[in-house]
Write a protein that holds these residues in place. Structure first.
Motif, mmCIF file in Angstrom:
data_model
loop_
_atom_site.group_PDB
_atom_site.id
_atom_site.type_symbol
_atom_site.label_atom_id
_atom_site.label_comp_id
_atom_site.label_asym_id
_atom_site.label_seq_id
_atom_site.Cartn_x
_atom_site.Cartn_y
_atom_site.Cartn_z
ATOM 1 N N VAL A 143 1.172 -1.186 0.103
ATOM 2 C CA VAL A 143 0.006 -0.054 -0.005
ATOM 3 C C VAL A 143 0.871 1.249 0.177
ATOM 4 C CG1 VAL A 143 -2.113 -1.054 1.413
ATOM 5 C CG2 VAL A 143 -0.117 -0.058 2.531
ATOM 6 N N ASP A 144 0.291 2.460 -0.356
ATOM 7 C CA ASP A 144 1.072 3.611 -0.236
ATOM 8 C C ASP A 144 1.294 4.223 1.097
ATOM 9 O OD1 ASP A 144 1.502 3.921 -3.345
ATOM 10 O OD2 ASP A 144 -0.776 3.983 -2.937
ATOM 11 N N LEU A 145 0.169 4.212 2.038
ATOM 12 C CA LEU A 145 0.180 4.807 3.256
ATOM 13 C C LEU A 145 -0.781 3.621 4.021
ATOM 14 C CD1 LEU A 145 -0.813 8.314 2.654
ATOM 15 C CD2 LEU A 145 1.519 7.530 3.627
ATOM 16 N N ALA A 146 -0.622 3.699 5.431
ATOM 17 C CA ALA A 146 -1.425 2.852 6.216
ATOM 18 C C ALA A 146 -1.752 3.614 7.471
ATOM 19 C CB ALA A 146 -0.708 1.699 6.717
ATOM 20 N N ILE A 147 -3.091 3.497 8.082
ATOM 21 C CA ILE A 147 -3.422 4.316 9.209
ATOM 22 C C ILE A 147 -3.750 3.099 10.341
ATOM 23 C CG2 ILE A 147 -5.297 5.596 10.197
ATOM 24 C CD1 ILE A 147 -6.023 6.539 7.381
ATOM 25 N N ARG A 148 -2.967 3.096 11.570
ATOM 26 C CA ARG A 148 -2.989 1.994 12.479
ATOM 27 C C ARG A 148 -3.371 2.652 13.721
ATOM 28 N NH1 ARG A 148 -4.170 -1.987 9.669
ATOM 29 N NH2 ARG A 148 -3.667 -3.323 11.517
ATOM 30 N N TYR A 149 -3.813 1.492 14.631
ATOM 31 C CA TYR A 149 -4.344 1.922 16.088
ATOM 32 C C TYR A 149 -3.255 1.244 16.798
ATOM 33 C CZ TYR A 149 -7.342 2.064 20.181
ATOM 34 O OH TYR A 149 -7.901 2.162 21.431
ATOM 35 N N GLY A 150 -2.657 2.069 17.850
ATOM 36 C CA GLY A 150 -1.438 1.450 18.637
ATOM 37 C C GLY A 150 -0.807 2.584 19.424
ATOM 38 N N LYS A 151 0.462 2.409 19.517
ATOM 39 C CA LYS A 151 1.144 3.133 20.156
ATOM 40 C C LYS A 151 2.528 3.776 19.352
ATOM 41 C CE LYS A 151 0.170 1.325 24.793
ATOM 42 N NZ LYS A 151 0.768 0.849 26.196
ATOM 43 N N GLY A 152 2.438 3.312 18.072
ATOM 44 C CA GLY A 152 3.398 4.235 17.277
ATOM 45 C C GLY A 152 4.846 3.425 17.203
ATOM 46 N N ASP A 153 4.802 2.366 17.923
ATOM 47 C CA ASP A 153 6.127 1.298 17.827
ATOM 48 C C ASP A 153 6.161 0.357 16.907
ATOM 49 O OD1 ASP A 153 4.322 -0.203 18.782
ATOM 50 O OD2 ASP A 153 5.224 -0.818 20.673
ATOM 51 N N TRP A 154 5.994 0.616 15.508
ATOM 52 C CA TRP A 154 6.148 -0.155 14.439
ATOM 53 C C TRP A 154 7.465 0.092 13.785
ATOM 54 C CZ3 TRP A 154 1.627 2.610 14.828
ATOM 55 C CH2 TRP A 154 0.611 1.792 15.337
ATOM 56 N N PRO A 155 8.337 -0.888 13.609
ATOM 57 C CA PRO A 155 9.695 -0.730 13.069
ATOM 58 C C PRO A 155 9.838 -0.334 11.505
ATOM 59 C CG PRO A 155 9.434 -3.058 13.420
ATOM 60 C CD PRO A 155 8.187 -2.501 13.845
ATOM 61 N N ASP A 156 10.761 0.152 11.309
ATOM 62 C CA ASP A 156 11.126 0.375 9.748
ATOM 63 C C ASP A 156 10.227 1.218 8.969
ATOM 64 O OD1 ASP A 156 13.297 -1.230 10.074
ATOM 65 O OD2 ASP A 156 12.111 -2.880 9.864
ATOM 66 N N VAL A 157 9.453 2.128 9.631
ATOM 67 C CA VAL A 157 8.403 2.961 8.869
ATOM 68 C C VAL A 157 8.473 4.409 9.668
ATOM 69 C CG1 VAL A 157 6.923 1.095 8.158
ATOM 70 C CG2 VAL A 157 6.438 2.066 10.327
ATOM 71 N N GLN A 158 7.963 5.314 8.761
ATOM 72 C CA GLN A 158 7.588 6.598 9.437
ATOM 73 C C GLN A 158 6.160 6.685 10.335
ATOM 74 O OE1 GLN A 158 8.652 10.103 7.263
ATOM 75 N NE2 GLN A 158 9.485 8.707 5.645
ATOM 76 N N ALA A 159 6.257 6.744 11.429
ATOM 77 C CA ALA A 159 4.641 6.772 12.288
ATOM 78 C C ALA A 159 4.585 7.982 12.666
ATOM 79 C CB ALA A 159 4.695 5.932 13.145
ATOM 80 N N THR A 160 3.399 8.774 12.426
ATOM 81 C CA THR A 160 3.058 10.004 12.638
ATOM 82 C C THR A 160 1.633 10.039 13.426
ATOM 83 O OG1 THR A 160 3.933 11.215 10.689
ATOM 84 C CG2 THR A 160 2.391 12.571 11.943
ATOM 85 N N CYS A 161 1.859 10.437 14.561
ATOM 86 C CA CYS A 161 0.234 10.421 15.246
ATOM 87 C C CYS A 161 -0.569 11.515 14.857
ATOM 88 C CB CYS A 161 0.780 10.655 16.957
ATOM 89 S SG CYS A 161 -0.774 10.526 17.934
ATOM 90 N N LEU A 162 -1.801 10.792 14.545
ATOM 91 C CA LEU A 162 -3.009 11.541 14.079
ATOM 92 C C LEU A 162 -3.849 12.121 15.360
ATOM 93 C CD1 LEU A 162 -3.844 9.389 11.126
ATOM 94 C CD2 LEU A 162 -2.937 11.516 10.975
ATOM 95 N N MET A 163 -3.981 11.352 16.141
ATOM 96 C CA MET A 163 -4.834 11.617 17.344
ATOM 97 C C MET A 163 -4.974 10.524 18.489
ATOM 98 S SD MET A 163 -8.749 11.549 15.446
ATOM 99 C CE MET A 163 -9.149 10.428 14.709
ATOM 100 N N ARG A 164 -5.050 11.024 19.617
ATOM 101 C CA ARG A 164 -4.848 9.958 20.756
ATOM 102 C C ARG A 164 -6.565 9.570 20.833
ATOM 103 N NH1 ARG A 164 0.346 8.316 21.423
ATOM 104 N NH2 ARG A 164 1.522 10.150 21.960
ATOM 105 N N GLU A 165 -6.637 8.532 21.597
ATOM 106 C CA GLU A 165 -8.017 7.884 21.783
ATOM 107 C C GLU A 165 -8.318 7.685 23.338
ATOM 108 O OE1 GLU A 165 -11.072 7.628 21.266
ATOM 109 O OE2 GLU A 165 -10.883 6.129 19.371
ATOM 110 N N LYS A 166 -9.588 8.097 23.517
ATOM 111 C CA LYS A 166 -10.114 7.936 24.981
ATOM 112 C C LYS A 166 -10.767 6.639 24.874
ATOM 113 C CE LYS A 166 -12.594 11.643 25.478
ATOM 114 N NZ LYS A 166 -13.473 12.906 25.924
ATOM 115 N N ILE A 167 -10.570 5.908 26.171
ATOM 116 C CA ILE A 167 -11.072 4.471 26.129
ATOM 117 C C ILE A 167 -11.883 4.332 27.498
ATOM 118 C CG2 ILE A 167 -9.498 3.346 24.528
ATOM 119 C CD1 ILE A 167 -7.933 2.394 26.721
#
Length: 290
Positions: A143-167
């Protein structure tokens, strides 16, 4: 005679035309893919340029003033003529396909209802949503981009926080009234159930003895909770409508937990395409206002 000194700011003129046509700041802002405050600022700039009010602003509606109606009637044919002349001069448009990997729940409950704003701004970019449980391979060009749910600790990619979640745990009103004690926990299939772990640690709640029901996707978790099948961890940005209509309620009396979990934009390391940059900037602007 030079036109420059008489021409108003063109962005302000475009904003005025959209608001006057819709007689709604909300509809005009959605059409132009800008915030209502930004649109209102542009209209005020035009009113200052002209030295008069163009709209009568009421609590729940707006109308054109007499001057505003005359101005709108006179400029609209000119704007149509400019648009027609521009279309004649434009080179044939080629469509670019942009592949976005994401969870089906985020696509359904948050992104898809907002995509019209991007399509309106960039009609030459065709967005293809590719829902998947696993993180799509942006580095391997899956894919060209991905949007994921988590804490941003994925290796070998650029991860930019879009917004935090209240749970917070949520369930149906009927389930809360009759079956809350030791109720089953509804969970989306994941090798890292950090939502429940983080929440239970924060509030010092023992959930080890609650039965667990694993479901394929968070969309199913939400529907199961609405149907009274158990307690779900509510991601407030995704279940806002359910909380407002009362089909889901807070299971416990504790306030929602502002977690470190959130939604992240995942991009490959290195240069990206123009379409990828357009989508990234649009999505970050959208999330900043969310």
């Amino acid at each position: 005679m030079s036109l420059h000194k008489d021409l108003p700011p063109l962005l302000a003129l475009r904003a005025f035309e959209a608001v006057a046509r819709h007689l709604s700041f909300i509809k005009a802002a959605n059409e132009l893919s800008v915030t209502q405050s930004a649109l209102s600022h542009q209209v005020q700039k035009l009113e200052q340029h002209l030295g008069k009010s163009l709209f009568v602003r009421r609590t729940r509606a707006i109308d054109l003033t007499e001057d505003g109606q005359h101005y709108y009637d006179e400029i609209r044919p000119a704007l149509h003529a400019i648009a027609a002349a521009t279309r004649k001069q434009q080179a044939p448009c080629t469509t670019t396909v942009l592949r976005i990997g994401l969870l089906a729940s985020f696509a359904t409950l948050w992104l898809a209802p907002r995509l019209a704003g991007f399509i309106s701004r960039y009609p030459q970019i065709q967005v293809e949503l590719r829902p998947a449980i696993q993180l799509a391979d942006v580095a391997g060009d899956e894919v060209d981009l991905a949007i994921r749910y988590g804490k941003g600790d994925w290796p070998d990619v650029q991860a930019t926080c879009l917004m935090r979640e209240k749970i917070s745990p949520v369930c149906s009103p009927e389930f809360k009234a009759s079956r809350l004690d030791n109720g089953p926990l509804l969970m989306a299939t994941s090798h890292r159930p950090f939502e429940w772990t983080d929440w239970s640690h924060h509030y010092q709640v023992d959930i080890e003895h609650n039965p667990r029901i694993l479901l394929h996707d968070y969309n199913i978790v939400v529907e199961a909770a609405v149907a009274g099948q158990g307690i779900a961890m509510g991601r407030h940005r995704l279940i806002e409508r359910r909380l407002k209509d009362g089909s889901l309620v807070e299971a416990f009396d504790w306030p929602p937990y502002q977690s470190q979990i959130g939604y992240w934009l995942i991009a490959p390391n290195g240069p990206t395409s123009a379409a990828t940059t357009c989508f990234s900037q649009w999505l970050q602007e959208l999330c900043a206002d969310a």
